[in-house]
Design an enzyme around this catalytic site. Structure first.
Site, PDB file in Angstrom:
ATOM      1  N   HIS A   3      -1.601   5.055   3.195  1.00 14.44           N
ATOM      2  CA  HIS A   3      -0.919   6.278   2.740  1.00 14.44           C
ATOM      3  C   HIS A   3      -0.984   6.379   1.210  1.00 14.44           C
ATOM      4  O   HIS A   3      -1.202   7.442   0.643  1.00 14.44           O
ATOM      5  CB  HIS A   3       0.549   6.268   3.168  1.00 14.44           C
ATOM      6  CG  HIS A   3       0.773   6.528   4.635  1.00 14.44           C
ATOM      7  ND1 HIS A   3       0.240   7.611   5.289  1.00 14.44           N
ATOM      8  CD2 HIS A   3       1.500   5.854   5.558  1.00 14.44           C
ATOM      9  CE1 HIS A   3       0.634   7.589   6.556  1.00 14.44           C
ATOM     10  NE2 HIS A   3       1.391   6.538   6.757  1.00 14.44           N
ATOM     11  N   HIS A  59      -4.292   7.507   0.123  1.00 18.22           N
ATOM     12  CA  HIS A  59      -4.435   8.937   0.417  1.00 18.22           C
ATOM     13  C   HIS A  59      -3.881   9.746  -0.756  1.00 18.22           C
ATOM     14  O   HIS A  59      -4.450  10.768  -1.162  1.00 18.22           O
ATOM     15  CB  HIS A  59      -3.685   9.249   1.712  1.00 18.22           C
ATOM     16  CG  HIS A  59      -4.062  10.547   2.362  1.00 18.22           C
ATOM     17  ND1 HIS A  59      -3.422  11.015   3.485  1.00 18.22           N
ATOM     18  CD2 HIS A  59      -4.988  11.495   2.059  1.00 18.22           C
ATOM     19  CE1 HIS A  59      -3.952  12.174   3.845  1.00 18.22           C
ATOM     20  NE2 HIS A  59      -4.900  12.494   2.999  1.00 18.22           N
ATOM     21  N   HIS A 117      -1.337  -0.535   6.381  1.00 19.86           N
ATOM     22  CA  HIS A 117      -1.078   0.838   6.832  1.00 19.86           C
ATOM     23  C   HIS A 117      -0.431   1.652   5.710  1.00 19.86           C
ATOM     24  O   HIS A 117      -0.897   2.745   5.365  1.00 19.86           O
ATOM     25  CB  HIS A 117      -0.172   0.801   8.067  1.00 19.86           C
ATOM     26  CG  HIS A 117       0.242   2.147   8.562  1.00 19.86           C
ATOM     27  ND1 HIS A 117      -0.363   2.758   9.638  1.00 19.86           N
ATOM     28  CD2 HIS A 117       1.182   3.024   8.123  1.00 19.86           C
ATOM     29  CE1 HIS A 117       0.187   3.953   9.831  1.00 19.86           C
ATOM     30  NE2 HIS A 117       1.136   4.136   8.934  1.00 19.86           N
ATOM     31  N   GLU A 118       0.632   1.124   5.150  1.00 19.99           N
ATOM     32  CA  GLU A 118       1.347   1.866   4.104  1.00 19.99           C
ATOM     33  C   GLU A 118       0.477   2.029   2.861  1.00 19.99           C
ATOM     34  O   GLU A 118       0.533   3.060   2.185  1.00 19.99           O
ATOM     35  CB  GLU A 118       2.666   1.167   3.747  1.00 19.99           C
ATOM     36  CG  GLU A 118       3.642   1.010   4.913  1.00 19.99           C
ATOM     37  CD  GLU A 118       3.929   2.311   5.653  1.00 19.99           C
ATOM     38  OE1 GLU A 118       3.777   3.398   5.054  1.00 19.99           O
ATOM     39  OE2 GLU A 118       4.288   2.247   6.847  1.00 19.99           O
TER      40      GLU A 118
HETATM   41 ZN   LIG Z   1       2.275   5.852   8.539  1.00 21.68          ZN
END
Ligand SMILES: [Zn+2]
Length: 732
Positions: free
Chosen positions: A512, A515, A508-509
């Site tokens: 980011h 992104h 998940h991290e």
């Molecule tokens: Zn998050």
């Protein structure tokens, strides 16, 4: 979790967008402004390769405060120069100029963000307490600069004749809208009133937070004897004993009034009477009619927010909050929440039936109550899925999973990661490692810092932090991001084994981080993760899905002793538990999200929080076997600040997008389909906030998102219409 640019945490998204975030050597005149700068290493432009890197190890913590102060002064001077420009207001001398300003503060803010989140010892905390109010005041001084707004307003009014690129149009609209939303169009009397409202609210937010902290920090249930510990594991007993000792009750055991203490007790304690006591303590935080009761504060906050929205020209606080989100209106957010509500409630009834059957078989002689949910859910989990966490862990080695993330980034986006081990990039702690990221052609993309281990002074949980966003406004500026976690550091040479949940969080991290790393924009304030609140978790939630792909598991989920890949049978068990207890998880969340939105749609009518919560939940048909995840009197997301007020829906909004987006891969050749991956990169990951997220999503998916995929993901029945959802269930 995301801590976008450290400055966004520091100054709030409004100001981040106002100033831009790129780091670049300061203009000579700016550097000369502050007389003491020469001595402060934090104010110097970053040196080293690739546009410079953070100067860790070359400053003292005591340099932070004067550097922040000098950088704020410099930013204000830059903003004043833009506001006082004798030339006619133009996009370049006003809007773009703001993105070219504030670089010293970007740099100092990045370091300040790293220290307050990962090196937060007493001296750093002291600096934080002193500087936070000053940073807030700094933010007000910019939004209330009427000469500056007059120029933004003039550029905005003439926008149709300016031949701006779509990215420039978006930047102009965002700047204008954010100033207006902060009250820039008001007359002086109204501005003063707004300021007064903001200050009153700030005081109430602090009181609210302190009341919750007080009840969480001081209330506890004391367990007096061995009989009170029935069902608890040795490690739970040890933790309870330590908690009691810390409260001066050595020799006894304490269950503290926090989720991490309460939830395990509710799951394992066989003492139903004590479970009820603990549950009541936890759900009544802020609602005890004593000095720390939050109900009157809530009534007051809601009233002031409604007045502020009206002053700013919006029907309600919810309308004000959602204007620049992907949902855009509260009605559309509520439509999504309500579309999921009924199937989720139906699932709760099934979960309760399963639990009741076990209770009946055991002749417990009870009806399932809220303090029984965790306890019986655990029994159902064992009976139905037979999954033991300890069977999975040996296959999940932290460093292998890091390699897996790199491999996924290579497959999807062509990125390559090479660790920099020659010491050329300084770090703030010996545990931190740095990788250079390049693209498929070998061109430098950015740097990725990895800070994986727990230590005193580091925030709990896991997060991504952007030290410097990508931009092209003043030449190519490459991105610098970090991922942070709290794994317990093992012995040298021994692999660190982590849980499936932790592995998912790691991905998940990293989502980011990607992104940020794939960002391809001109203006720094639009780069990477600087997207609306209900969109920012979409790329990260999406990336979680690649952890469980066969290609990743076969290559990287290898037993730490035998080197064998994780058996297919175990993977199937994990997959089956993904929908376990989703009724509970979804309904406790939705109840909070719906009450949040309805409270902020109610306007100026004085609200009795307890009656409002009771009546709203009754009207919704809330099952009696559970409560809201955050009851109103301790709902800090929405009352300890403006942050997630009328915004708790965002989590489900993003999850709807991530579920729908992953199915685009499944509909094609699978998770590694190159055509879909390119569409994802071109329309979602790389565009930052340069386009309306709804347009970006549509360009990626070929249609608006629907909720069918979310329903499948959570194991709920899909609404009529199959993969193409019924119209009213469309999120858009
Ligand atoms: Zn998050």
């Amino acid at each position: 979790m995301i801590s976008v640019s450290p400055r966004s945490a520091m100054l709030g998204p409004v100001l981040m967008a106002l100033l831009g975030c790129a780091a670049k050597p300061s203009k000579p005149d700016a550097t000369m402004n502050a007389s003491s700068d020469a001595a402060n290493p934090l104010l110097a432009p970053w040196t080293g390769p690739w546009g410079g890197v953070p100067p860790f190890g070359r400053f003292k913590v005591s340099d932070l405060k004067p550097a922040l102060q000098a950088a704020m002064d410099e930013s204000l001077a830059e903003i004043d120069r833009i506001a006082a420009d004798p030339a006619q207001p133009s996009f370049d001398n006003t809007i773009a100029a703001m993105d070219r300003a504030g670089h010293s503060l970007d740099r100092v803010g990045a370091i300040y963000g790293v220290y307050t989140s990962t090196m937060d010892d007493a001296p750093v905390q002291a600096i934080e307490s002193e500087m936070e109010p000053k940073l807030a005041a700094f933010s007000d001084r910019i939004t209330q600069n009427s000469r500056l707004f007059a120029r933004i307003d003039a550029v905005y009014a003439s926008r149709s004749g300016l031949s701006l690129t779509p990215e420039q149009q978006r930047l102009l609209w965002l700047r204008y809208t954010r100033f207006v939303r902060a009250g820039a169009k008001l007359d002086d009397a109204a501005k003063a009133r707004l300021s007064e409202l903001n200050q009153q609210l700030a005081v109430l937010y602090t009181k609210f937070r302190q009341n919750v902290l007080e009840e969480e920090g001081t209330q506890l249930i004391l367990l007096e004897s061995e009989a009170d510990l029935a069902g608890l594991s040795p490690s739970q007993r040890d933790a309870a004993a330590a908690a009691a000792a810390a409260q001066g009750k050595a020799g006894k055991w304490a269950i503290l009034n926090t989720r991490s203490s309460v939830d395990p007790f509710l799951t394992w304690s066989t003492r139903r009477d004590l479970r009820e006591k603990v549950w009541r303590m936890f759900t009544m935080r802020g609602d005890n009619g004593d000095a720390h009761d939050n109900k009157q504060i809530i009534t007051e906050i809601l009233k002031l927010r409604a007045q502020r929205a009206k002053l700013l020209g919006y029907p309600t606080h919810a309308h004000w909050q959602l204007e620049d989100t992907m949902a855009k209106t509260p009605e559309r957010a509520v439509a999504l929440l309500e579309a999921v509500w009924k199937p989720a409630v139906a699932r709760v009834h099934e979960e309760v039936a399963d639990m009741q059957a076990i209770a009946d078989r055991e002749k417990a002689g009870i009806r399932i109550a809220p303090w029984d949910y965790h306890f019986y859910a655990e029994k159902v989990r064992k009976a139905k899925y037979d999954l033991d966490e300890n069977d999975v862990k040996p296959y999940l080695q932290l460093e292998k999973l890091r390699e897996a993330m790199f491999w996924v980034a290579g497959q999807l986006f062509g990125l390559r990661f090479a660790q920099i081990t020659d010491g050329s990039i300084p770090v703030y702690h010996p545990d931190v490692r740095v990788w250079e990221v390049t693209d498929a052609q070998g061109k430098h993309v950015g740097l990725w810092y990895f800070d994986p281990y727990a230590r005193p002074g580091k925030n709990s949980g896991a997060w991504m932090n952007e030290y410097r966003p990508q931009s092209r406004l003043e030449g190519e500026i490459p991105v610098i991001v970090s991922n942070n976690a709290n794994f317990v550091k093992g012995k040298p040479g021994e692999p660190i084994l982590i849980s499936w949940d932790d592995a998912r969080t790691l991905f998940h991290e990293f989502g980011h981080a990607l992104h940020g790393l794939t960002s391809n924009v001109t203006y720094p304030s639009l780069a990477g993760t600087s997207v609306p609140r209900d969109y920012v978790e979409f790329p990260s939630q999406l990336l979680e899905r690649w952890l469980s792909t066969r290609a990743v598991l076969d290559r990287f989920a290898l037993h730490f002793q035998t080197g064998q890949p994780i058996p297919a049978k175990l993977v199937e068990k994990i997959a089956r538990t993904e929908t376990f207890n989703q009724g509970y998880i979804t309904v406790e969340y939705l109840a909070s999200a719906l009450v949040d939105m309805k409270l902020h749609l109610a306007g100026e009518t004085p609200i009795d929080p307890r009656a409002f919560e009771r009546d709203t939940l009754a009207a919704l048909g809330m099952p009696s076997e559970l409560v809201m995840r955050h009851r109103t009197p301790h709902f800090s997301h929405i009352f300890a600040g403006d942050g997630y007020s009328a915004g708790y829906y965002s989590y489900l909004w993003s999850d709807t997008l991530s579920a729908d987006a992953y199915e685009a891969f499944l509909e094609a050749a699978g998770p590694y389909d190159q055509v879909v991956a390119k569409r994802l990169r071109d329309n979602v990951f790389s565009v930052g906030n340069t386009i309306d997220p709804a347009d970006g999503y549509r360009a990626f998916r070929g249609r608006d998102p629907g909720i069918a995929a979310l329903m499948r993901r959570r194991g709920f029945p899909v609404p009529a219409g199959g993969t193409v959802p019924a119209k009213k269930a469309t999120v858009q």
